[in-house]
Design a protein around this motif. Structure first.
Motif, PDB file in Angstrom:
ATOM      1  N   SER A  57      14.447   2.233  -1.386  1.00 13.01           N
ATOM      2  CA  SER A  57      14.804   3.017  -0.209  1.00 13.01           C
ATOM      3  C   SER A  57      13.943   4.272  -0.138  1.00 13.01           C
ATOM      4  CB  SER A  57      16.293   3.365  -0.247  1.00 13.01           C
ATOM      5  OG  SER A  57      16.572   4.159  -1.382  1.00 13.01           O
ATOM      6  N   LYS A  58      14.336   5.199   0.694  1.00  6.88           N
ATOM      7  CA  LYS A  58      13.550   6.419   0.899  1.00  6.88           C
ATOM      8  C   LYS A  58      13.252   7.148  -0.404  1.00  6.88           C
ATOM      9  CE  LYS A  58      15.340   7.207   5.486  1.00  6.88           C
ATOM     10  NZ  LYS A  58      16.415   7.826   6.228  1.00  6.88           N
ATOM     11  N   ASN A  59      14.183   7.091  -1.355  1.00 11.87           N
ATOM     12  CA  ASN A  59      13.967   7.829  -2.602  1.00 11.87           C
ATOM     13  C   ASN A  59      12.877   7.209  -3.478  1.00 11.87           C
ATOM     14  OD1 ASN A  59      15.207   5.717  -4.066  1.00 11.87           O
ATOM     15  ND2 ASN A  59      17.204   6.709  -4.010  1.00 11.87           N
ATOM     16  N   ALA A  60      12.291   6.106  -3.045  1.00 16.94           N
ATOM     17  CA  ALA A  60      11.205   5.469  -3.795  1.00 16.94           C
ATOM     18  C   ALA A  60       9.831   5.731  -3.194  1.00 16.94           C
ATOM     19  CB  ALA A  60      11.445   3.967  -3.876  1.00 16.94           C
ATOM     20  N   LYS A  61       9.771   6.440  -2.087  1.00 17.06           N
ATOM     21  CA  LYS A  61       8.494   6.626  -1.389  1.00 17.06           C
ATOM     22  C   LYS A  61       7.455   7.351  -2.242  1.00 17.06           C
ATOM     23  CE  LYS A  61       9.716   6.223   3.429  1.00 17.06           C
ATOM     24  NZ  LYS A  61       9.686   6.872   4.742  1.00 17.06           N
ATOM     25  N   ASN A  62       7.828   8.407  -2.933  1.00 15.90           N
ATOM     26  CA  ASN A  62       6.863   9.120  -3.781  1.00 15.90           C
ATOM     27  C   ASN A  62       6.352   8.233  -4.905  1.00 15.90           C
ATOM     28  OD1 ASN A  62       6.980  11.450  -2.249  1.00 15.90           O
ATOM     29  ND2 ASN A  62       8.535  12.406  -3.534  1.00 15.90           N
ATOM     30  N   SER A  63       7.258   7.491  -5.520  1.00 17.03           N
ATOM     31  CA  SER A  63       6.864   6.604  -6.623  1.00 17.03           C
ATOM     32  C   SER A  63       5.868   5.555  -6.164  1.00 17.03           C
ATOM     33  CB  SER A  63       8.094   5.912  -7.220  1.00 17.03           C
ATOM     34  OG  SER A  63       8.970   6.838  -7.788  1.00 17.03           O
ATOM     35  N   VAL A  64       6.145   4.912  -5.050  1.00 16.70           N
ATOM     36  CA  VAL A  64       5.245   3.853  -4.590  1.00 16.70           C
ATOM     37  C   VAL A  64       3.899   4.425  -4.165  1.00 16.70           C
ATOM     38  CG1 VAL A  64       5.896   3.675  -2.119  1.00 16.70           C
ATOM     39  CG2 VAL A  64       5.177   1.643  -3.384  1.00 16.70           C
ATOM     40  N   GLU A  65       3.888   5.600  -3.560  1.00 20.30           N
ATOM     41  CA  GLU A  65       2.614   6.206  -3.163  1.00 20.30           C
ATOM     42  C   GLU A  65       1.744   6.500  -4.383  1.00 20.30           C
ATOM     43  OE1 GLU A  65       3.562   9.569  -0.672  1.00 20.30           O
ATOM     44  OE2 GLU A  65       4.420   8.272   0.881  1.00 20.30           O
ATOM     45  N   MET A  66       2.355   6.984  -5.464  1.00 23.34           N
ATOM     46  CA  MET A  66       1.580   7.259  -6.689  1.00 23.34           C
ATOM     47  C   MET A  66       1.041   5.970  -7.290  1.00 23.34           C
ATOM     48  SD  MET A  66       3.555  10.511  -8.468  1.00 23.34           S
ATOM     49  CE  MET A  66       4.693   9.469  -9.294  1.00 23.34           C
ATOM     50  N   ILE A  67       1.847   4.933  -7.313  1.00 24.42           N
ATOM     51  CA  ILE A  67       1.403   3.649  -7.879  1.00 24.42           C
ATOM     52  C   ILE A  67       0.287   3.050  -7.029  1.00 24.42           C
ATOM     53  CG2 ILE A  67       2.104   1.273  -8.363  1.00 24.42           C
ATOM     54  CD1 ILE A  67       4.839   2.407  -9.229  1.00 24.42           C
ATOM     55  N   LEU A  68       0.413   3.120  -5.716  1.00 22.06           N
ATOM     56  CA  LEU A  68      -0.601   2.535  -4.832  1.00 22.06           C
ATOM     57  C   LEU A  68      -1.941   3.251  -4.931  1.00 22.06           C
ATOM     58  CD1 LEU A  68       1.550   1.732  -1.679  1.00 22.06           C
ATOM     59  CD2 LEU A  68       0.652   0.112  -3.368  1.00 22.06           C
ATOM     60  N   LYS A  69      -1.935   4.530  -5.286  1.00 20.84           N
ATOM     61  CA  LYS A  69      -3.197   5.250  -5.495  1.00 20.84           C
ATOM     62  C   LYS A  69      -3.939   4.697  -6.706  1.00 20.84           C
ATOM     63  CE  LYS A  69      -1.913   9.622  -3.390  1.00 20.84           C
ATOM     64  NZ  LYS A  69      -1.485  11.001  -3.615  1.00 20.84           N
ATOM     65  N   VAL A  70      -3.185   4.265  -7.702  1.00 16.82           N
ATOM     66  CA  VAL A  70      -3.782   3.723  -8.922  1.00 16.82           C
ATOM     67  C   VAL A  70      -4.205   2.262  -8.716  1.00 16.82           C
ATOM     68  CG1 VAL A  70      -3.361   3.211 -11.370  1.00 16.82           C
ATOM     69  CG2 VAL A  70      -2.418   5.291 -10.355  1.00 16.82           C
ATOM     70  N   PHE A  71      -3.436   1.516  -7.937  1.00 15.48           N
ATOM     71  CA  PHE A  71      -3.673   0.087  -7.737  1.00 15.48           C
ATOM     72  C   PHE A  71      -3.789  -0.246  -6.248  1.00 15.48           C
ATOM     73  CE2 PHE A  71      -0.818   0.608 -11.425  1.00 15.48           C
ATOM     74  CZ  PHE A  71      -1.681   0.202 -12.417  1.00 15.48           C
ATOM     75  N   PRO A  72      -4.906   0.065  -5.640  1.00 17.39           N
ATOM     76  CA  PRO A  72      -5.057  -0.224  -4.204  1.00 17.39           C
ATOM     77  C   PRO A  72      -5.493  -1.677  -3.967  1.00 17.39           C
ATOM     78  CG  PRO A  72      -6.990   0.925  -4.996  1.00 17.39           C
ATOM     79  CD  PRO A  72      -6.050   0.800  -6.172  1.00 17.39           C
ATOM     80  N   HIS A  73      -4.830  -2.616  -4.622  1.00 13.62           N
ATOM     81  CA  HIS A  73      -5.219  -4.032  -4.556  1.00 13.62           C
ATOM     82  C   HIS A  73      -4.593  -4.725  -3.356  1.00 13.62           C
ATOM     83  CE1 HIS A  73      -6.875  -3.674  -8.563  1.00 13.62           C
ATOM     84  NE2 HIS A  73      -5.745  -3.148  -8.974  1.00 13.62           N
ATOM     85  N   SER A  74      -5.269  -5.727  -2.900  1.00 11.30           N
ATOM     86  CA  SER A  74      -4.763  -6.474  -1.753  1.00 11.30           C
ATOM     87  C   SER A  74      -3.588  -7.371  -2.125  1.00 11.30           C
ATOM     88  CB  SER A  74      -5.875  -7.316  -1.141  1.00 11.30           C
ATOM     89  OG  SER A  74      -6.373  -8.225  -2.091  1.00 11.30           O
ATOM     90  N   ASN A  75      -3.363  -7.586  -3.412  1.00 10.30           N
ATOM     91  CA  ASN A  75      -2.238  -8.431  -3.809  1.00 10.30           C
ATOM     92  C   ASN A  75      -0.958  -7.618  -4.030  1.00 10.30           C
ATOM     93  OD1 ASN A  75      -3.190  -7.231  -6.214  1.00 10.30           O
ATOM     94  ND2 ASN A  75      -2.494  -8.961  -7.444  1.00 10.30           N
ATOM     95  N   ILE A  76      -0.952  -6.361  -3.594  1.00  4.77           N
ATOM     96  CA  ILE A  76       0.221  -5.501  -3.715  1.00  4.77           C
ATOM     97  C   ILE A  76       0.751  -5.208  -2.317  1.00  4.77           C
ATOM     98  CG2 ILE A  76       1.052  -3.224  -4.403  1.00  4.77           C
ATOM     99  CD1 ILE A  76      -0.835  -3.345  -6.768  1.00  4.77           C
ATOM    100  N   PHE A  77       2.043  -5.403  -2.145  1.00  6.17           N
ATOM    101  CA  PHE A  77       2.699  -5.208  -0.862  1.00  6.17           C
ATOM    102  C   PHE A  77       3.739  -4.096  -0.995  1.00  6.17           C
ATOM    103  CE2 PHE A  77       1.065  -9.417  -1.061  1.00  6.17           C
ATOM    104  CZ  PHE A  77       0.672  -9.740   0.227  1.00  6.17           C
ATOM    105  N   ASN A  78       3.632  -3.096  -0.164  1.00  6.37           N
ATOM    106  CA  ASN A  78       4.580  -1.991  -0.171  1.00  6.37           C
ATOM    107  C   ASN A  78       5.627  -2.220   0.917  1.00  6.37           C
ATOM    108  OD1 ASN A  78       5.995   0.393  -0.133  1.00  6.37           O
ATOM    109  ND2 ASN A  78       4.319   1.601   0.701  1.00  6.37           N
ATOM    110  N   LEU A  79       6.825  -2.603   0.496  1.00  2.00           N
ATOM    111  CA  LEU A  79       7.932  -2.799   1.436  1.00  2.00           C
ATOM    112  C   LEU A  79       9.028  -1.755   1.215  1.00  2.00           C
ATOM    113  CD1 LEU A  79       8.132  -6.708   1.520  1.00  2.00           C
ATOM    114  CD2 LEU A  79       6.926  -5.143   3.060  1.00  2.00           C
ATOM    115  N   VAL A  80       8.694  -0.669   0.544  1.00  3.09           N
ATOM    116  CA  VAL A  80       9.658   0.406   0.307  1.00  3.09           C
ATOM    117  C   VAL A  80      10.081   0.999   1.645  1.00  3.09           C
ATOM    118  CG1 VAL A  80       9.932   2.738  -0.644  1.00  3.09           C
ATOM    119  CG2 VAL A  80       8.876   0.946  -2.029  1.00  3.09           C
TER     120      VAL A  80
END
Length: 162
Positions: A57-80
């Motif tokens: 949910s909304k409380n995961a937005k910061n976490s997912v943004e940090m992870i996506l900066k490290v792993f900007p792969h096309s096989n990762i889907f952000n549905l947070v």
């Protein structure tokens, strides 16, 4: 949980065929794992072709943004914070395995019989789960962040090997 055909169709149109899911965020710090990046890094470094979906949910937005900066792969889907509860439950249901902590989406994963690796702190899993849950449980007396990423990965490799 009853998931409508409309929600199933929406989910099917946006997710890959095979994937693992990570539930990020949480209400309480002792039940919010801050080392998912280590787990994702190891899985990606194994060069195992797997898609990864992040949920929460909304409380995961910061976490997912940090992870996506490290792993900007096309096989990762952000549905947070992008799906309804029932749509999220459908994503969990279709996952090869769900990585999560004790929380609402852990209960949703168990309600749809999703295979999951769940981290617990302070409350033993037997108090929160039924015997029918398809859950591999990892526990620490004080904080889920005391659970080493190696233990999570070991549980994951056991599941995918079976």
């Amino acid at each position: 949980i009853t998931i409508s055909e409309a929600d199933k169709n929406i989910v099917q149109s946006i997710i890959p065929k095979k994937y693992i899911s990570f539930v990020l965020g949480g209400e309480w710090s002792y039940r919010t794992y801050e080392k998912w990046e280590e787990v994702v890094s190891k899985i990606i470094s194994d060069n195992t072709p797997v898609h990864i979906i992040f949920l929460g949910s909304k409380n995961a937005k910061n976490s997912v943004e940090m992870i996506l900066k490290v792993f900007p792969h096309s096989n990762i889907f952000n549905l947070v914070d992008k799906l309804s509860f029932n749509q999220t439950a459908e994503v969990l249901k279709k996952s090869i395995v769900v990585f999560c902590c004790d929380g609402g989406l852990m209960h949703a994963a168990n309600a749809v019989n999703a295979k999951n690796i769940t981290l617990f702190a302070r409350k033993v899993p037997a108090l929160l789960l039924t015997d029918n849950s398809d859950s591999t449980n990892l526990y620490d007396d004080k904080d889920v962040n005391n659970i080493p990423s190696e233990a999570i990965l070991s549980a994951y490799y056991e599941i995918i090997a079976s």
